[in-house]
Design a protein around this motif. Sequence first.
Motif, PDB file in Angstrom:
ATOM      1  N   SER A 143       6.260   5.611   0.700  1.00  0.00           N
ATOM      2  CA  SER A 143       6.514   4.220   1.053  1.00  0.00           C
ATOM      3  C   SER A 143       5.549   3.340   0.275  1.00  0.00           C
ATOM      4  O   SER A 143       4.508   3.802  -0.195  1.00  0.00           O
ATOM      5  N   GLY A 144       5.912   2.074   0.113  1.00  0.00           N
ATOM      6  CA  GLY A 144       5.034   1.119  -0.522  1.00  0.00           C
ATOM      7  C   GLY A 144       5.254   0.938  -2.003  1.00  0.00           C
ATOM      8  O   GLY A 144       4.550   0.161  -2.643  1.00  0.00           O
ATOM      9  N   ARG A 145       6.179   1.681  -2.579  1.00  0.00           N
ATOM     10  CA  ARG A 145       6.534   1.524  -3.991  1.00  0.00           C
ATOM     11  C   ARG A 145       8.034   1.680  -4.122  1.00  0.00           C
ATOM     12  O   ARG A 145       8.696   2.256  -3.277  1.00  0.00           O
ATOM     13  N   THR A 146       8.558   1.166  -5.224  1.00  0.00           N
ATOM     14  CA  THR A 146       9.951   1.442  -5.535  1.00  0.00           C
ATOM     15  C   THR A 146      10.017   2.876  -6.030  1.00  0.00           C
ATOM     16  O   THR A 146       9.742   3.167  -7.195  1.00  0.00           O
ATOM     17  N   PHE A 147      10.368   3.749  -5.135  1.00  0.00           N
ATOM     18  CA  PHE A 147      10.245   5.192  -5.346  1.00  0.00           C
ATOM     19  C   PHE A 147      10.930   5.662  -6.621  1.00  0.00           C
ATOM     20  O   PHE A 147      10.422   6.522  -7.333  1.00  0.00           O
ATOM     21  N   THR A 148      12.072   5.079  -6.914  1.00  0.00           N
ATOM     22  CA  THR A 148      12.869   5.567  -8.036  1.00  0.00           C
ATOM     23  C   THR A 148      12.199   5.348  -9.387  1.00  0.00           C
ATOM     24  O   THR A 148      12.631   5.916 -10.383  1.00  0.00           O
ATOM     25  N   MET A 149      11.155   4.532  -9.424  1.00  0.00           N
ATOM     26  CA  MET A 149      10.494   4.215 -10.685  1.00  0.00           C
ATOM     27  C   MET A 149       9.415   5.220 -11.066  1.00  0.00           C
ATOM     28  O   MET A 149       8.883   5.165 -12.179  1.00  0.00           O
ATOM     29  N   TYR A 150       9.060   6.124 -10.153  1.00  0.00           N
ATOM     30  CA  TYR A 150       7.862   6.927 -10.352  1.00  0.00           C
ATOM     31  C   TYR A 150       8.144   8.428 -10.357  1.00  0.00           C
ATOM     32  O   TYR A 150       8.876   8.950  -9.517  1.00  0.00           O
ATOM     33  N   SER A 151       7.496   9.114 -11.305  1.00  0.00           N
ATOM     34  CA  SER A 151       7.473  10.563 -11.276  1.00  0.00           C
ATOM     35  C   SER A 151       6.553  11.030 -10.152  1.00  0.00           C
ATOM     36  O   SER A 151       5.600  10.336  -9.781  1.00  0.00           O
ATOM     37  N   MET A 152       6.859  12.207  -9.621  1.00  0.00           N
ATOM     38  CA  MET A 152       6.109  12.747  -8.495  1.00  0.00           C
ATOM     39  C   MET A 152       5.689  14.181  -8.815  1.00  0.00           C
ATOM     40  O   MET A 152       6.365  14.881  -9.572  1.00  0.00           O
ATOM     41  N   GLN A 183       0.843  -1.189   0.000  1.00  0.00           N
ATOM     42  CA  GLN A 183       0.000   0.000   0.000  1.00  0.00           C
ATOM     43  C   GLN A 183       0.883   1.245   0.000  1.00  0.00           C
ATOM     44  O   GLN A 183       1.809   1.355   0.780  1.00  0.00           O
ATOM     45  N   VAL A 184       0.574   2.165  -0.899  1.00  0.00           N
ATOM     46  CA  VAL A 184       1.371   3.377  -1.030  1.00  0.00           C
ATOM     47  C   VAL A 184       0.927   4.400   0.007  1.00  0.00           C
ATOM     48  O   VAL A 184      -0.269   4.626   0.211  1.00  0.00           O
ATOM     49  N   GLN A 185       1.904   5.006   0.637  1.00  0.00           N
ATOM     50  CA  GLN A 185       1.637   6.122   1.550  1.00  0.00           C
ATOM     51  C   GLN A 185       2.524   7.297   1.174  1.00  0.00           C
ATOM     52  O   GLN A 185       3.721   7.118   0.922  1.00  0.00           O
ATOM     53  N   LEU A 186       1.932   8.472   1.142  1.00  0.00           N
ATOM     54  CA  LEU A 186       2.655   9.708   0.915  1.00  0.00           C
ATOM     55  C   LEU A 186       2.356  10.620   2.089  1.00  0.00           C
ATOM     56  O   LEU A 186       1.188  10.914   2.370  1.00  0.00           O
ATOM     57  N   LYS A 241      16.247   8.447   0.268  1.00  0.00           N
ATOM     58  CA  LYS A 241      15.323   8.678   1.378  1.00  0.00           C
ATOM     59  C   LYS A 241      13.866   8.550   0.969  1.00  0.00           C
ATOM     60  O   LYS A 241      12.968   8.818   1.772  1.00  0.00           O
ATOM     61  N   ASN A 242      13.635   8.164  -0.295  1.00  0.00           N
ATOM     62  CA  ASN A 242      12.260   8.055  -0.805  1.00  0.00           C
ATOM     63  C   ASN A 242      11.467   9.331  -0.547  1.00  0.00           C
ATOM     64  O   ASN A 242      10.293   9.278  -0.151  1.00  0.00           O
ATOM     65  N   THR A 243      12.085  10.451  -0.795  1.00  0.00           N
ATOM     66  CA  THR A 243      11.475  11.731  -0.451  1.00  0.00           C
ATOM     67  C   THR A 243      11.609  12.717  -1.605  1.00  0.00           C
ATOM     68  O   THR A 243      12.649  12.767  -2.268  1.00  0.00           O
TER      69      THR A 243
END
Length: 127
Positions: A25-34, A1-4, A76-78
Amino acid sequence: QVQLIESGGGLVQAGGSLRLSCAASGRTFTMYSMGWFRQVPGQEREFVSAISWSGNRAPYADFVKGRFTISRDNAKNTVFLQMNNLFPEDTAVYYCALVSAPYTTPTYYNTEQYRYWGQGTQVTVSS
């Protein structure tokens, strides 16, 4: 489950600065645009800025160009939004969002491109 989870909002005087953070959290952060969006009561949510999954694209809304800077720390997934020279009209709830699909270049300003949203953090700029 993704949490932001956003943080860093608050009350600041006009001309001041704030730095927003969004921890994912809950995803491979580096794969996604934000993306970062903001919303004022009674108005639609509007695009502020975004950063590609690779970090090499970072579009901005015209009204924040030269004042706001988006960045990401994959270790840091941030994702961060440094906001300088704030105006009273920047007052809003700021939301971070994660796009639906990995390794894609979305239409950054389109809220429908984002599947997951944080709870928002209030930014208030006094005159």
